[in-house]
Write an enzyme that holds these catalytic residues in place. Sequence first.
Site: not given
Ligand code: WQD
Length: 344
Positions: A127, A156, A152
């Site tokens: 990741s 990785k 997590y």
């Molecule tokens: C994306 C953006 C949030 C939800 C994670 C893991 C990564 C991978 C992918 C496994 C951020 C914003 C989110 C919400 C929001 N997983 N957001 N409201 O955190 O980039 O990555 O998932 O491998 O390892 O860390 O993805 O989709 O959670 O967030 O504003 O209800 O959307 O703040 O900026 P992230 P995400």
Amino acid sequence: MKSKIVVTGGLGFIGSHTVVELLQNNYEVVIIDNCSNSSEAVLDGIYNITGIQPVFEKLDLRQKEKVIDFFNRHNDVTGVIHFAASKAVGESVENPLLYYENNLNTLVYTLQALEHTAKANFIFSSSCTVYGEAEELPITENAPVKPAISPYGNTKQIGEEIIRDLAQVKPNFNAIALRYFNPIGAHQSAEIGELPIGVPLNLVPFITQTAAGLRDQLSVFGNDYPTPDGTCIRDYIHVVDLAKAHVVALERLLHKKNIQDFELFNLGTGVGNSVLEVIQSFEKVSDQKLNYKIAPRRSGDVISAYADTTLANDVLGWKTSYNLDEAIASAWKWEQKIRNKNTD
Ligand code: WQD
């Protein structure tokens, strides 16, 4: 004679899409999954797309003896794609030992079980989280791996190091780690897709569930970041593009095209999109307004992360073909399909 590939976590979101691509490339597939975060019903979706019912063995890779037994029975395996892991960042902070046990023991036991196979080709699901807040954008594979901000992410990083150490000393063991950016979307058939359990942690499933009426309102976690519109930027990659990359990486090893025993590739589109841009994309493709509000920042979020795709494009010979709107449209089509199925 078809080449037999084992896919651990093959009933999961990325795993199931990769199984479809493997079957459509004429590989024999054996799925291992403990169904802790997936359902056997995914097999029906895979069958409906490919016309093939892959062999499935429900197995918890934390049970070392059973893992050894599995690979003794399937000693004609030519490749392993290892997805099996827990992946909720927040949960890993609250329950670190669950993550170290599940994500690391399962990897070590699987690698130990391969000790006796003549030749092991191993693809590891990693990741972009290993980069943390990168100093330079877009992020290349040479960007420094930062101290993990969650157990997590640490699993990785440690997983990559375990595999690298093994590849350096074990002849006939070759491995590729694939560092995913943000996987989204679903197969265009809407037969398989993302099935988050409980309240979705990730942005896109939360958007589609809000639009489907399962959630009242999306909270945008912060709009005061140093970005053009104040919201965080990510590299959202269609899950089918991601799945295809796994077949390309596997074939790089099967055909002995790899230059090192252990190689790393970023898998992204190379394009960064903000949270508000994702919302605008959804509203455009769905032709409906999304109910959202601006909320406080979420701890642990990086400001911006998107991939430098040069290595994947030029060395791996793979590039994405879907854009953000297409990926979001596929996620919305999938959400509508599962909601209709649940109301049927
Ligand atoms: C994306 C953006 C949030 C939800 C994670 C893991 C990564 C991978 C992918 C496994 C951020 C914003 C989110 C919400 C929001 N997983 N957001 N409201 O955190 O980039 O990555 O998932 O491998 O390892 O860390 O993805 O989709 O959670 O967030 O504003 O209800 O959307 O703040 O900026 P992230 P995400």
